[in-house]
Design an enzyme around this catalytic site. Structure first.
Site, PDB file in Angstrom:
ATOM      1  N   ASP A  75       0.837  -1.203   0.000  1.00 17.72           N
ATOM      2  CA  ASP A  75       0.000   0.000   0.000  1.00 17.72           C
ATOM      3  C   ASP A  75       0.873   1.255   0.000  1.00 17.72           C
ATOM      4  O   ASP A  75       1.060   1.908   1.028  1.00 17.72           O
ATOM      5  CB  ASP A  75      -0.927  -0.018   1.208  1.00 17.72           C
ATOM      6  CG  ASP A  75      -1.946   1.098   1.216  1.00 17.72           C
ATOM      7  OD1 ASP A  75      -1.964   1.914   0.272  1.00 17.72           O
ATOM      8  OD2 ASP A  75      -2.742   1.137   2.170  1.00 17.72           O
ATOM      9  N   HIS A 106      -3.670  -3.054   0.583  1.00 23.17           N
ATOM     10  CA  HIS A 106      -4.632  -2.289   1.373  1.00 23.17           C
ATOM     11  C   HIS A 106      -5.949  -3.072   1.370  1.00 23.17           C
ATOM     12  O   HIS A 106      -6.394  -3.523   0.324  1.00 23.17           O
ATOM     13  CB  HIS A 106      -4.828  -0.921   0.707  1.00 23.17           C
ATOM     14  CG  HIS A 106      -5.733  -0.005   1.433  1.00 23.17           C
ATOM     15  ND1 HIS A 106      -5.263   0.997   2.247  1.00 23.17           N
ATOM     16  CD2 HIS A 106      -7.077   0.077   1.484  1.00 23.17           C
ATOM     17  CE1 HIS A 106      -6.280   1.659   2.747  1.00 23.17           C
ATOM     18  NE2 HIS A 106      -7.400   1.115   2.305  1.00 23.17           N
TER      19      HIS A 106
END
Length: 137
Positions: A75, A106
């Site tokens: 992420d 994520h």
């Protein structure tokens, strides 16, 4: 939205038969809200943001609650704010533990998406429960 969370915090903290200790956990946008609550609620007992945007360095001195921070290794957007946040946490003597779970995206804790990673999610959740038991009991 954050004001609603603060109202819920006040209700839970004052609820009869409770210890008065309240913790918060949030994922994604809720992770950002968890960080924001830590900066705005000095009586918060523990905070666990999952891949949440960080508060500004100027807000970090207000944090009193210990933090358990979970990041997804892939992420880049959210993780890009981590170095400045960690620097501010260290400079202000804040109590925190950070875990980055490699090779997950994520949303790795959300079992309704293809990004779900069972192993990372279970490890992060076991750490979260242990953290709450340690800080809220």
């Amino acid at each position: 939205l954050l004001e609603g969370y603060i109202t819920a915090f006040e209700y839970l903290r004052a609820h009869p038969g409770r210890t008065g200790k309240v913790g918060v956990v949030g994922l994604c946008f809720g992770g950002a809200d968890s960080n924001a609550m830590a900066a705005r609620l000095p009586d918060l007992g523990a905070t666990v943001p999952f891949y949440g945007r960080q508060v500004s360095a100027e807000e970090v001195p207000n944090i009193k609650a210990p933090l358990l921070i979970h990041y997804a290794g892939l992420d880049e957007r959210v993780n890009g704010g981590w170095p400045a946040y960690e620097k501010a946490l260290k400079e202000n003597g804040k109590t925190y533990t950070e875990y980055t779970y490699p090779n997950v995206n994520h949303g790795f804790h959300n079992d309704t998406t293809p990004r779900y990673d069972k192993e990372a999610a279970e490890l992060a959740w076991s750490r979260t429960i242990a953290f709450f038991k340690e800080n809220l009991s």
